[in-house]
Write an enzyme that holds these catalytic residues in place. Structure first.
Site, PDB file in Angstrom:
ATOM      1  N   PHE A 334      85.813  69.826  67.326  1.00 43.94           N
ATOM      2  CA  PHE A 334      85.584  69.407  66.048  1.00 43.94           C
ATOM      3  C   PHE A 334      84.121  69.530  65.231  1.00 43.94           C
ATOM      4  O   PHE A 334      84.186  69.265  63.985  1.00 43.94           O
ATOM      5  CB  PHE A 334      86.189  68.129  65.811  1.00 43.94           C
ATOM      6  CG  PHE A 334      87.398  67.720  66.050  1.00 43.94           C
ATOM      7  CD1 PHE A 334      88.449  67.934  65.033  1.00 43.94           C
ATOM      8  CD2 PHE A 334      87.966  67.157  67.446  1.00 43.94           C
ATOM      9  CE1 PHE A 334      89.795  67.734  65.368  1.00 43.94           C
ATOM     10  CE2 PHE A 334      89.053  67.288  67.724  1.00 43.94           C
ATOM     11  CZ  PHE A 334      90.304  67.214  66.637  1.00 43.94           C
ATOM     12  N   VAL A 337      77.297  68.711  68.388  1.00 49.27           N
ATOM     13  CA  VAL A 337      76.744  67.595  68.820  1.00 49.27           C
ATOM     14  C   VAL A 337      75.067  67.892  68.789  1.00 49.27           C
ATOM     15  O   VAL A 337      74.849  68.684  69.667  1.00 49.27           O
ATOM     16  CB  VAL A 337      77.320  66.977  70.117  1.00 49.27           C
ATOM     17  CG1 VAL A 337      76.701  65.827  70.257  1.00 49.27           C
ATOM     18  CG2 VAL A 337      78.823  67.049  69.778  1.00 49.27           C
ATOM     19  N   ASP A 449      93.756  64.411  75.140  1.00 49.94           N
ATOM     20  CA  ASP A 449      92.703  65.474  75.284  1.00 49.94           C
ATOM     21  C   ASP A 449      91.601  65.456  76.456  1.00 49.94           C
ATOM     22  O   ASP A 449      90.501  65.338  76.190  1.00 49.94           O
ATOM     23  CB  ASP A 449      91.901  65.825  73.854  1.00 49.94           C
ATOM     24  CG  ASP A 449      91.398  67.086  73.963  1.00 49.94           C
ATOM     25  OD1 ASP A 449      91.946  68.169  74.723  1.00 49.94           O
ATOM     26  OD2 ASP A 449      90.559  67.494  72.981  1.00 49.94           O
TER      27      ASP A 449
END
Length: 643
Positions: A334, A337, A449
């Site tokens: 998504f 980081v 996930d």
């Protein structure tokens, strides 16, 4: 010319509306309900109570009322499949510390069509008080590990304080065998935070605001998908009715729709050509208004629930924390980081979200899921940023990063290999974290996930489960959940998620992903080696199963002594149980923890998973594809094939 086309389109659309309007029932597809926005089935309003399963009074002030169990509650915010709800009457009782608070029971009855649950909640037991010492001693003995509130006239209240560890019977174990003069009551409590733990007396522990979750039954969902209307008869029996009028008018309306679509398309093309500049500006304006409305709804949710106990940062703070995104730690499904530092010197990891759906359901999903967790093997959420389309999640920093860089043979020489004692510790820690998500929370959390990339390691290699973007919240007692599309990562997705004929989707899907991940930890490689020649393709779990079945040595690298060999065999046997094709054959995560902590001699040999085969020729692989596709029902894929 443009005017003529516009008039013709309007005429056709009006005629179509008349035909469709006569063939439909009086139930609208959607209705507006105050600040909650557009509502649809299973909810309805007071004007059309027969059109839904749960009624709203949308004209009450300051908030619309939802009617449950004959009681009215203020519905503050709606998001996804849950509402933020308030009970003003309960708040009045709590403020005055009135024992009438215990008359407000939030244990809503389940229906064959729809079920409701609040979270988080506290289960209390209201027992009639008697001067008969025998009855009193019986109550105190039955609830010996419970706290007791004795200030109410005529009854005592027994409960487990959330800060205390349950040593004796749990609420779930005693609910079915209560003394006849005792009754169960469920009341909401706020979410705990490190800065504001549960404290005070029983009344200060309770709250009048709570999250209300709802879920349609599988039968009702199937009935609606077929164009029917689900209901419950006088004998509490489920039934599904078809609208005959819609069936009889289907062919006529299809022709009208096709004709109207053609004429409307032609007229629209003419309008776009003649008024292209004005229409382009109008579309931009509507797009901005739609996004502003979505943004307002998310803001309301965060104000009432999402930011509870969490720090909220603006995007300027995020850039300062990450030193303008200087140090990139990695990239997930998504977003990226980055490493950051707070003003107090604490190190954090900041995930910038850039692949969101709609108005940010994935963002809300992760905030709502991880905010309600507190476990040594679950990563802690420090705060978040929601500023327009700029959204970020701020987590505690894990110095050793993700598990995947430590377990595969192709890792760089700069990363040291993990020994078997640490691998066993990580395996057990992840199992305990999943057990907490499945059983330790008031609302069960399914991760969907689990993979090495989403397991983070602190400085002591203590594992922490992260990335709840695909998680799903469900009721604690719910065994099967509904899901429209597949979710997860290829290689770890449970078979029933893509082959619905194999069984329902439940917490056992996380168990499968866990098993596949641990087998990769054991072998230091992917379970299917796609890098070798196709005619010698190797399925690693099958190879391990054969060696365990024949009581042969595992021949795994790095095993130095019998203790490490025993740890490795326990990890393999537990994982082979976890990857059973039939979900009912897989153990719960509590059983997996028991396997790993128990003795090797007590572990039974699991059945052999039947959907997979070892080395396959081209012809055999072709036959496998046909045999699997014949029993599978493939939904729309939402899977992340990153790994």
């Amino acid at each position: 010319m443009a005017s003529a086309f516009l008039f013709l389109c309007c005429l056709v659309i009006f005629s179509l509306h008349q035909v469709l309007g006569n063939s439909k029932s009086n139930c609208a597809d959607e209705f507006e309900c105050g600040g909650l926005g557009a509502m649809k089935f299973p909810f309805t309003n007071s004007s059309n109570p027969e059109c839904g399963l749960c009624r709203f009074d949308c004209h009450t002030k300051p908030y619309p009322n939802i009617v449950l169990g004959g009681q009215n509650y203020d519905a503050l915010v709606k998001k996804g499949d849950f509402f933020l709800v308030s009970d003003p009457k309960l708040q009045e009782y709590l403020d005055s510390k009135s024992c009438k608070s215990f008359n407000r029971n939030f244990s809503f009855p389940n229906s064959p069509l729809i079920s409701f649950q609040i979270a988080p909640n506290l289960t209390l037991y209201r027992c009639k008080h008697s001067h008969d010492n025998t009855i009193q001693k019986t109550n105190d003995s039955f609830f010996k590990d419970f706290d007791r509130y004795t200030e109410c006239e005529g009854f005592n209240v027994y409960y487990h304080h959330p800060n205390k560890t349950i040593l004796g019977n749990t609420s779930a174990e005693i609910s079915g065998k209560l003394p006849e003069h005792c009754s169960l009551v469920q009341l909401p409590i706020p979410l705990p935070t490190p800065s504001k733990p549960y404290a005070g007396d029983l009344f200060e522990l309770l709250t009048s605001n709570f999250l209300l979750y709802w879920e349609l039954s599988k039968n009702c969902l199937e009935c609606r998908a077929k164009g029917g209307k689900c209901s419950v008869g006088g004998e509490h029996e489920y039934s599904c009715f078809k609208d005959v009028r819609n069936l009889t008018h289907r062919r006529t309306t299809w022709f009208m729709v096709a004709t109207g679509a053609v004429l409307f398309t032609v007229g629209l093309l003419v309008l776009l050509f003649c008024f292209r500049e004005k229409i382009l500006w109008y579309k931009c304006l509507r797009f901005w208004e739609s996004n502003a409305e979505d943004h307002q709804k998310v803001e309301e949710f965060l104000k009432n629930y999402g930011s509870y106990g969490l720090n909220r940062y603006n995007y300027t703070d995020i850039k300062r924390i990450t030193s303008h995104f200087r140090s990139k730690l990695g990239q997930g499904g998504f977003g990226n980081v980055y490493r950051g530092s707070l003003r107090n010197g604490s190190q954090v990891a900041v995930k910038i979200l850039n692949k969101l759906k709609g108005s940010g359901e994935d963002f809300i999903n992760e905030v709502a899921s991880i905010s309600r967790t507190s476990h040594v093997n679950i990563v802690s959420l420090v705060g978040f940023c929601f500023e327009g389309h700029k959204r970020a999640l701020v987590y505690e920093f894990m110095p050793n990063g993700s598990l995947e860089k430590f377990i595969y043979e192709e890792r760089s020489n700069s990363v040291r290999q993990l020994g078997w004692p640490i691998l066993y510790k990580i395996t057990l820690g992840i199992a305990r974290g999943l057990e907490y998500l499945h059983r330790g929370c008031n609302t069960r959390i399914l991760h969907f996930d689990i993979k090495p990339h989403n397991i983070l390691l602190d400085e002591d290699f203590c594992p922490k489960i992260s990335d709840f973007g695909l998680a799903k919240l469900c009721m604690q007692k719910e065994s099967i959940v509904s899901m429209l599309g597949a979710r997860g990562t290829i290689g770890y997705i449970a078979p029933e998620i893509v082959c619905r004929n194999l069984g329902g989707i439940s917490h056992k899907s996380d168990v499968y992903s866990y098993g596949m991940m641990v087998l990769e930890m054991v072998g230091g490689r992917k379970n299917v080696d796609v890098g070798v020649d196709r005619t010698s393709e190797i399925y690693f779990p099958h190879w391990l199963y054969q060696r365990i079945e024949l009581s042969e040595e595992l021949q795994l690298p790095g095993i130095m002594n019998e203790e490490e060999n025993e740890c490795a065999r326990k990890m393999v046997i537990a994982s082979l149980w976890c990857i059973q094709t039939d979900p009912s054959n897989r153990p719960s995560m509590s059983k997996v923890v028991e396997m790993l902590e128990g003795k090797l001699d007590s572990l039974q040999m699991p059945p052999k998973p039947y959907l997979y085969s070892p080395s396959r020729t081209e012809q055999q692989r072709h036959e496998d594809r046909w045999s699997i596709s014949s029993i599978c029902q493939y939904p729309e894929a939402e899977a992340d094939d990153e790994n």
